[in-house]
Design a protein around this motif. Sequence first.
Motif, PDB file in Angstrom:
ATOM      1  N   UNK A 137      37.983 -24.800  50.626  1.00 62.92           N
ATOM      2  CA  UNK A 137      36.648 -25.252  51.029  1.00 62.92           C
ATOM      3  C   UNK A 137      35.585 -24.981  49.960  1.00 62.92           C
ATOM      4  N   UNK A 138      35.559 -23.747  49.423  1.00 63.26           N
ATOM      5  CA  UNK A 138      34.583 -23.383  48.391  1.00 63.26           C
ATOM      6  C   UNK A 138      35.166 -22.251  47.554  1.00 63.26           C
ATOM      7  N   UNK A 139      34.874 -22.259  46.264  1.00 61.57           N
ATOM      8  CA  UNK A 139      35.337 -21.188  45.392  1.00 61.57           C
ATOM      9  C   UNK A 139      34.651 -19.881  45.769  1.00 61.57           C
ATOM     10  N   UNK A 140      35.411 -18.794  45.799  1.00 60.18           N
ATOM     11  CA  UNK A 140      34.822 -17.501  46.122  1.00 60.18           C
ATOM     12  C   UNK A 140      33.769 -17.093  45.100  1.00 60.18           C
ATOM     13  N   UNK A 141      33.980 -17.486  43.854  1.00 59.94           N
ATOM     14  CA  UNK A 141      32.988 -17.156  42.824  1.00 59.94           C
ATOM     15  C   UNK A 141      31.660 -17.849  43.101  1.00 59.94           C
TER      16      UNK A 141
END
Length: 268
Positions: A233-237
């Motif tokens: 869904x979305x990069x943790x960074x």
Amino acid sequence: MFRVGMFISKRKHEPAHYMLKIESFSILSEAKTSKIESDVFEANGYKWRLDLYPNGNDEENGAGHISLYVVICDTETCSKGWEISVDVCFFVYDHIHHNYVTFQDVNGHRTRFHEKKMTWGFDKLIPLESFVESKNGYLLNDSCVFGVEVIAVPEFTQVDRCLLMTRPPAIMNTYTWTINKFSTVTEDVLYSEVFKVGKVKWKLKIYPKGYGLCIETDNWFCNSADDWGFSGFILLSELNDSENGFLLNDNLTVEAEISVMGTLRYFF
């Protein structure tokens, strides 16, 4: 090919559940043995046996025929009032054409076994005159092979349903979920509280550390597929970058909008 109460066909592959080979059939027939019981075999979690009447079942007006039945066994462990619905198919091997002659209920009726009905089959499977006729291939060197398949049929208590489709805006609802102190979360997966859209209950699931590969972007919810989403869904960074504004005071807010476009409902 039809006979009264019976549908007869042929197939190449052998029966899946049980086969009974009889050698020296003529000796068996001349001995006037009324019934031969096979050993017990298992199919669909139940135990069964074949009952063969080489000269016909006189008590059921089957004299002069091969009579063949399947019997459910060891029902003592079944719950009170047990009942099982099955499709039964009998087999006799054709040695000439190297296939199996199959015998089933002509109308495709399923057999319902219960405490008062432990046996089912055909009183007049094959006339003895036809069975011993060499050109029919049932006997080879005085040997023959019988078989059976017993397929359990699940009972559906709710079968009358229709698919109701709706056009946008349909039933729509937005659910907001806030996860406090997100950076301190140690669980691999978190679940929101249950919320309701239309007549269906839902909950959100999030993997704070990520999960596997991306999945498909379309989904039809059913018993075998009860969740859906984006594993990438979305990069943790990007999520943890303060400049992006996803985290406020270490709190993460997730929002889901669900539009119900189609549901199954019962009809009468």
